[in-house]
Motif scaffolding. Sequence first.
Motif, PDB file in Angstrom:
ATOM      1  N   THR A 808       1.057  -1.287   0.111  1.00  0.00           N
ATOM      2  CA  THR A 808      -0.030   0.199   0.038  1.00  0.00           C
ATOM      3  C   THR A 808       0.828   1.080   0.058  1.00  0.00           C
ATOM      4  N   GLY A 809       2.252   1.157   0.013  1.00  0.00           N
ATOM      5  CA  GLY A 809       2.958   2.290   0.293  1.00  0.00           C
ATOM      6  C   GLY A 809       3.571   2.643  -0.895  1.00  0.00           C
ATOM      7  N   ASN A 810       3.267   2.082  -1.933  1.00  0.00           N
ATOM      8  CA  ASN A 810       3.980   2.371  -3.578  1.00  0.00           C
ATOM      9  C   ASN A 810       2.923   2.764  -4.541  1.00  0.00           C
ATOM     10  N   TRP A 811       3.192   3.818  -5.261  1.00  0.00           N
ATOM     11  CA  TRP A 811       2.266   4.319  -6.292  1.00  0.00           C
ATOM     12  C   TRP A 811       3.019   4.567  -7.589  1.00  0.00           C
ATOM     13  N   TYR A 812       2.506   3.671  -8.714  1.00  0.00           N
ATOM     14  CA  TYR A 812       3.067   3.836  -9.900  1.00  0.00           C
ATOM     15  C   TYR A 812       2.153   4.792 -10.840  1.00  0.00           C
ATOM     16  N   ILE A 813       2.984   5.780 -11.296  1.00  0.00           N
ATOM     17  CA  ILE A 813       2.399   6.848 -12.096  1.00  0.00           C
ATOM     18  C   ILE A 813       3.039   6.822 -13.536  1.00  0.00           C
ATOM     19  N   PRO A 814       2.280   6.896 -14.419  1.00  0.00           N
ATOM     20  CA  PRO A 814       2.605   6.998 -15.771  1.00  0.00           C
ATOM     21  C   PRO A 814       3.615   8.310 -16.221  1.00  0.00           C
ATOM     22  N   GLY A 815       3.865   8.603 -17.466  1.00  0.00           N
ATOM     23  CA  GLY A 815       4.856   9.672 -17.791  1.00  0.00           C
ATOM     24  C   GLY A 815       3.805  10.742 -17.704  1.00  0.00           C
ATOM     25  N   LEU A 816       4.397  11.985 -17.765  1.00  0.00           N
ATOM     26  CA  LEU A 816       3.430  13.474 -17.652  1.00  0.00           C
ATOM     27  C   LEU A 816       2.804  13.486 -19.033  1.00  0.00           C
ATOM     28  N   TRP A 817       3.764  13.447 -20.040  1.00  0.00           N
ATOM     29  CA  TRP A 817       2.876  13.840 -21.471  1.00  0.00           C
ATOM     30  C   TRP A 817       2.437  12.763 -22.213  1.00  0.00           C
ATOM     31  N   ASN A 818       1.318  12.842 -22.918  1.00  0.00           N
ATOM     32  CA  ASN A 818       0.852  12.197 -23.801  1.00  0.00           C
ATOM     33  C   ASN A 818       1.260  12.348 -25.247  1.00  0.00           C
ATOM     34  N   GLY A 819       2.409  12.077 -25.667  1.00  0.00           N
ATOM     35  CA  GLY A 819       3.013  12.346 -26.888  1.00  0.00           C
ATOM     36  C   GLY A 819       4.360  13.092 -26.811  1.00  0.00           C
ATOM     37  N   ASN A 820       4.718  14.057 -27.731  1.00  0.00           N
ATOM     38  CA  ASN A 820       6.187  14.518 -27.890  1.00  0.00           C
ATOM     39  C   ASN A 820       5.619  16.200 -27.575  1.00  0.00           C
ATOM     40  N   PRO A 821       6.169  16.445 -26.736  1.00  0.00           N
ATOM     41  CA  PRO A 821       6.107  18.156 -26.444  1.00  0.00           C
ATOM     42  C   PRO A 821       6.852  18.933 -27.657  1.00  0.00           C
ATOM     43  N   PRO A 822       6.590  20.040 -27.840  1.00  0.00           N
ATOM     44  CA  PRO A 822       5.560  20.710 -27.059  1.00  0.00           C
ATOM     45  C   PRO A 822       4.176  20.815 -27.137  1.00  0.00           C
ATOM     46  N   MET A 823       3.607  19.834 -28.254  1.00  0.00           N
ATOM     47  CA  MET A 823       2.251  19.826 -28.384  1.00  0.00           C
ATOM     48  C   MET A 823       1.574  18.630 -27.719  1.00  0.00           C
ATOM     49  N   ALA A 824       2.102  17.919 -26.924  1.00  0.00           N
ATOM     50  CA  ALA A 824       1.737  17.099 -26.316  1.00  0.00           C
ATOM     51  C   ALA A 824       0.853  17.585 -25.213  1.00  0.00           C
ATOM     52  N   PRO A 825      -0.489  16.986 -24.870  1.00  0.00           N
ATOM     53  CA  PRO A 825      -0.998  17.302 -23.866  1.00  0.00           C
ATOM     54  C   PRO A 825      -0.725  16.486 -22.499  1.00  0.00           C
ATOM     55  N   VAL A 826      -1.105  17.043 -21.393  1.00  0.00           N
ATOM     56  CA  VAL A 826      -0.716  16.416 -20.161  1.00  0.00           C
ATOM     57  C   VAL A 826      -1.530  14.733 -20.101  1.00  0.00           C
ATOM     58  N   ASN A 827      -0.598  13.913 -20.170  1.00  0.00           N
ATOM     59  CA  ASN A 827      -1.447  12.236 -19.997  1.00  0.00           C
ATOM     60  C   ASN A 827      -2.543  12.203 -18.876  1.00  0.00           C
ATOM     61  N   ALA A 828      -3.839  11.855 -19.573  1.00  0.00           N
ATOM     62  CA  ALA A 828      -4.953  11.700 -18.479  1.00  0.00           C
ATOM     63  C   ALA A 828      -4.564  10.647 -17.589  1.00  0.00           C
ATOM     64  N   GLY A 829      -3.634   9.520 -18.029  1.00  0.00           N
ATOM     65  CA  GLY A 829      -3.254   8.678 -16.784  1.00  0.00           C
ATOM     66  C   GLY A 829      -2.441   8.988 -15.768  1.00  0.00           C
ATOM     67  N   TYR A 830      -1.609   9.993 -16.036  1.00  0.00           N
ATOM     68  CA  TYR A 830      -0.981  10.744 -15.129  1.00  0.00           C
ATOM     69  C   TYR A 830      -1.777  11.353 -14.205  1.00  0.00           C
ATOM     70  N   SER A 831      -2.931  12.347 -14.682  1.00  0.00           N
ATOM     71  CA  SER A 831      -3.669  13.109 -13.912  1.00  0.00           C
ATOM     72  C   SER A 831      -4.340  12.073 -12.824  1.00  0.00           C
ATOM     73  N   GLU A 832      -4.805  11.078 -13.547  1.00  0.00           N
ATOM     74  CA  GLU A 832      -5.929  10.268 -12.643  1.00  0.00           C
ATOM     75  C   GLU A 832      -4.933   9.563 -11.607  1.00  0.00           C
ATOM     76  N   ALA A 833      -4.077   9.118 -11.692  1.00  0.00           N
ATOM     77  CA  ALA A 833      -3.016   8.191 -11.073  1.00  0.00           C
ATOM     78  C   ALA A 833      -2.641   9.345  -9.853  1.00  0.00           C
ATOM     79  N   VAL A 834      -2.388  10.605 -10.024  1.00  0.00           N
ATOM     80  CA  VAL A 834      -2.114  11.484  -8.992  1.00  0.00           C
ATOM     81  C   VAL A 834      -3.313  11.845  -8.192  1.00  0.00           C
ATOM     82  N   TYR A 835      -4.517  11.892  -8.734  1.00  0.00           N
ATOM     83  CA  TYR A 835      -5.720  12.152  -8.246  1.00  0.00           C
ATOM     84  C   TYR A 835      -5.976  10.906  -7.256  1.00  0.00           C
ATOM     85  N   GLN A 836      -5.748   9.620  -7.477  1.00  0.00           N
ATOM     86  CA  GLN A 836      -5.863   8.471  -6.648  1.00  0.00           C
ATOM     87  C   GLN A 836      -4.635   8.621  -5.519  1.00  0.00           C
TER      88      GLN A 836
END
Length: 1627
Positions: A808-836
């Motif tokens: 319970t003490g470990n959290w796995y979070i995907p990469g921040l960007w969904n694609g190649n910056p600078p046009m990549a948006p923030v990864n929805a999986g990242y935001s959702e994992a951070v929310y959890q």
Amino acid sequence: MEGIGDGDPPVDHNLGSNRNCHKERQLQSLLEDLGLEQHYTKKLSLSEILQIDLKAITDETVKCNSDLPWYFFKKLMMVNVTARTIQSECESSNEGATEMTEFDFDNQSDIPDSGEMVNPLDVITALFLCSDAFVQQEMALKMSMCQFSVPLLLPDCDTKQCKLMLWAMRDIVKTYRPQSLLQSKGFTEERIVLSELPMISFVRLGECSMSKSEILNKLLSNSEEYHDYFIHHDMRCGNTPRRISNGLTEIAWYLPCGKKTIDIFSEPVAVANLRGDIASFETQFSFLCQTSAAVFVFFDNLDPECKLLTNLHHKAKMFLVSNQQSKCFRMDALKTVATKLGLTKNIITKTKQKNYADFVNDLRTMVNSVIENTKKKMCIEKMADIAHELGILVDEDCPEFQTAKENADAVTSKIQNTLEYKTNQLPLHGEIWKELTILEKEEFRLKNLGSEDIEIYKGGLQKKKEELREKQSSKNISDAMTCFINAISSPGIERRYFLKWMRMNLDNLSREKLSGLRKEYKEKCKDAENKEAIKVIDKELSNSSLGTEHFFREMGQIYEASLSLPEHDLSRKQLQHLPKICAGLLLDGFPLELVDGDASNIPLTWVSDVLSQLNELVSPKNKILVVTVLGVQSTGKSTLLNTMFGVQFAVSSGRCTRGAFMLLIRISEDVREVLNCDFMVIIDTEGLKSPELAQLDDSHEHDNELATLVVGLSDITIINIAMENSTQMKDILQIVVHAFLRMKEVGKKPKCQFVHQNVSDVAANENTLRERKLLLEQLNEMTQAAAKMEKKEKNKCFTDVMEYNPETGNWYIPGLWNGNPPMAPVNAGYSEAVYQLKKNITQILGKSSANDILKFKEWMSSLWKAVKHENFIFSFRNSLVADAYMRLCTEFNNWEWDFKESIYKWITYAETTISNLGTPASKFQRVGLKELILSLKSEVSTKLMELEKELLEKLKNYFKQKDGNVHLVEGYKEEFANSAKTLRKDMQNSVYSQLTAAAEIKQGRTEVQKIKENHTKEIEKAVCALIDKCRQTKVQMRDEQLNQEFDKMWNETVQKLSFSKQEPTNVFTTVSHYLRQNLSSKGSHACELLSQRSLQDCGRTPFKYEAKGKMERVKKTMSDYLPFQDPTIRVQNTADNIIAECTQYVMEKVKTEKPEADTKTTKNYSDAYIQEILRIIDERLQKNQDITIGIEFEVSLKQHICGIAARHFQIMHDDFLCENDPYVCLNKNKEKFCDGFKDVFHQRDQSQKKAEEFTKQCLKPAVENFVYSKLGPHIIGEMKNQSQFNARVYSQYEILLDLLSKDSFREYVRYIRSYESYVKEWIHEQIVKHFSNGSKLFELVEQHLDSSSSSIKDAIYQAKRKTSADLKTFINNFCQELGKKLVISQDALGAFMILKKANQEQFADWFTQFVDEMEQALRKEFKERDIEKILKHLDAKPQNELFTSVIGCGKQCPFCAVACVSGGGDHSEHTAQLHRPQGLNGYRWEDTKKLVTDICSSSVVSDNLFHCDATKGKWDSYATMHRKQFENAKIVQLFSRLRFLNLTHFDCDAISNKWHSYNNYRFIFPGWKIPPDGSYQASDYWKYVMARFNDEFAEAYNAKPADIPTTWKTITHLQAEKSLKESFNMS
């Protein structure tokens, strides 16, 4: 269908003003639907948006339209790309049931009612209209990060105007690589509003069958990474008619990454999109035509006479985009307009043969052509002028904004050279502050002490600090800082604008500076010979950092420097408001710098005062919980916090941010009940293992300090780990484990969560099982290594340090960007994992105990002071821990007394039961003494077990509570539990001893009593015979004749009786037996020593310990030459204390039982007494194991004490035999027999006489003894309620405060030299003082007199109820009723029973009357007795019990002899609140004969050396001495003597042992914890005393006065008292 692409409703262009009215109603209606109507006038603020409410931490669905804005905010603040996918449950329910149903062929023509649905664009527009400028800016920034389009022109249906959102976009910074930097691999980074880019606008004219916005999304997306930049028809609720967002102009940017295979456009471009028909929004269309490089007009049907296109003098290139497949399309109209405008080449049409991919490709080609060929580039900032010309509002037009901008520009416009600017305009926090930091750390660490005297050296450091502060305060406040302080002192909104402008201006300057330096650095690196130039540039890169934090640092130093000025100085007064301003900024959401990253220091006074002001602003809602993130630099720590809480820490691109910053987030009312706090504090730190800092010598130390601080401040710490770098992961784990270990040892138990970034696999949790196991192994390994370094080897694994579950003490979070910056948006999986993760953290915090802001401040201060020491764990001092420990000690003190009081009451009952055995009062008529004692021992053993269990239960429950910082002292739980067990054992031994003694005394009395009873019966028989004889004469005899007859009879009878004389016991023989038995385990040498001296000769002269043997004399000789105490003095003091304690015990035992001399009763001697004395001696010697004593000392001490005791006990025994001699006792009662004989002969009624006699001789002494037996525990209880006896620390504080008020050298010497005897006298004084004032003592006496009187009268009543034939039966019944309460003397009762001739009823009446008189007489007598007299006759001695409580373990500091104040009786660690100069104990230097000023709480951080009896080990050679002593010529002489004795290599038992460094004192004295002073002023109390009485102490110790440091001489009486209060944590 019109507007299918953008969801536009049908528009009637001829409605005019009716349309405007309709729009106003639409706005009002929408705001009501969304629940935002009140925010249209009272705008939403950032604190409202960012506060943690239930919506932010729960997965509740959107139930109604009023939830939509908050759902959007929740998602957007966490940079979740699904934020625009908003739909309420009532909307989604219309989309179909979950079960499969048959297709309805008949009703497909009916369109579902979409009246309840809201278009996402309307929600966004409404939120921008209802938010203040700072929320708008935050929204635009987050939307940009999600790659959403942001509002460029915001329509307002209410004012019929639109607004250019310049300010809202100012915080957006973009980084990209244009074609021009492709070869050099450089990049461009700038604020988007300042970027001069071509803007391409897309508008719609009339109806359009194509979705313009969807085509734009395809235009800006490559085939692999499609993204919805603009909301369009086919998005959820995108087809819902727009109510207020028509006229909205959005903007998005395409920015190249420099990869030809990915980039759609090789150069950056802005894309604008106008919602609605340009015919309805001509102002917006005009604006776009004047600011754009090209405008693409989408249409289906074109009016040939279209004035909107043909009449405008467009600056922008116009393109026509049509759909030939539309039924409304007319080619002739297109040809007419195109020809008229000369746009025959600028036409793009969608044909049946051309699919959307080809169509978008053609459109992309056109746009690319415009980008490559246009010269029209305009930044958004410059568009403001065009907006003004067209009557468009600009969000930066408000006066507060303009004033703030002018103020910010005034500060930053003069910055040319950053380093010079900081030196000239921000001088106080530069080199001066860094020098102060070095001095502060040196003051704590004493690394450069050399051979100088510690206190003089520290005094010098203090002087340098004062000089630097004076230097700071002498400098005038710079122009820049004057402007800065004035600006932040302005009203709220203006101040916030100012700080935003400051941050943006400074970031812009830093960006420009860094960009140039990087280019130069890159060029220089091409040539290997440019090493020096590279170093210079490298230094410039490090120093080019300039942010708002530097100005706040300067402000903090200005404030701290002002405090060194006189209190009434005008300059000081003018700056007192600064902390309050900064506290206000914290509430506004601006960060506060805790740790100055450049100086690696906390300006404690400044930060503390800011937090104090913050506490005042928010009280009583001041509870906080703290979340911190730790991790390697550039692993996404700040991004993690920003995403989790929607905040923005002041971190500028390209700068190495150092230090730690805190932000405040409000907790809403609904969550406050869950978390039990009002605010959450978020702490962001610089990255650990920073490459920029790695080259510094102290980088590892710096990382450890920072980690320890933030972990210590946190309730939960997020450990951010990048999985791809195992080496750095190992390094950070080592730092983190150190921090957690340190916190565990000082009582803080923070929780932690490990976050593994860049792990995107859905099966990560399962697949990383091995990695988690490996992580735990590494944590265990690090724990062992850290424990070894911190000298806490008992911690073997990570779970010993803190609660940690790998699952319970470990959290796995995907990469921040969904694609190649600078046009990549923030990864929805990242935001959702951070929310959890956020939800989980909130749940964990719900189990934590929140502190208030002031406690957080105190904890921070204590942590940082300890961090500045090299050995954190043993340097940690904290008032919160001290306060929590004090409360625990106070509670345990109360529980302990409840325990003892219960046993004291039981002992009184037991002794009464034993004394009454065999008498009419006893309930055990058929039980022998042995059986009774066994029964009582069994009873008390059970009672003790129950009391121990009850005490342990209280302790357990105490640690269950959340309040009072109980978790900080959980480490002491086991110690106090052991103290409870030890208490039970000690009390059991004591009770058993008292029962044994009582039984032996009872046995002796019983034997004597039987003899006396037999003699009395014989006399009584003879008297009765004489009465019969005299009555037979039938002659009236006078008293003279009766007396003669009685004397004759008495003499004859006594001659007939046999008076066997009792043989006295030789107490010396008995004591010698028990002494030999006690020493039998010590070996034959002890027995030999016993035989060498007779016990009768021992104890006649004062005990004097002398050094015996060659080695002992060497020890003593060395003490004359070195700065440590003569070992014989310590041994002598120990002996004196033990002798005093044992002598007091003897005196208490030999005292008479009655307070009145004429009625005294001497107790007999019991072997239990000498056994108890030997136990006391052994216990005290055991407690003083740190003093080296030989068997000779132990034997001689025991012989001395036993000799004294035996002499007193022999006298006591002889007196007892004398008093209880049968012949003497019989003759004592001769007169009573005679009087009784005459009364019986004359047949007189004896009721009155006997009642008076029984009351005075039997009852009154019993009642008096009863009162004394009860009074002792009650006096103890009363004194325990006084503050000075609540806990050991309070007693020590009061003693020292009392000494300070007396201001007497004599008293100080007594306290230092004879600590225990002084404490006993002080306790005695406190008791006398407390009970001499008022009537408290008499109230206690009255309480027990009333109790006994009531019991007596009740016993009379009960005895009268029972039919009794004679007075004897009545008396027996009466005594039986009182058997549990009073002990009536059998001697007195036997004398009373002689020739009793009384009427029972009359006796009872007289008896009741005399009892009342007795009660009044006793009241009067007790009232006349003072407390001193009463104390002498109490069974339970209050001064003894209080002394035990105050003296505790009795240990004294091995260096300065100050007393231990640790709570409980079985603590493993000894501590003292305030250590003192060693010269006060007589330590002096032989070369100068001057007293030593060293204080052990300073010495323990130095590398000075010490040695004493406890330093076991070998000297390698005599040359290993401390450099300071080695220079002493007399030492060399001493070593010559040692060499003469063949002791060149000698061991510790031979002479004063091996030298050890003070900072390793724990090796020698593991039981002592001596934390270094928290500040230079910490020991001001004893410094003041030594400076004040320096000459007197020197004379007393036959030494020369010490060299008193100059700073000591300036300490005042008031400062000494203040230091005392602070040291003992007294408010």
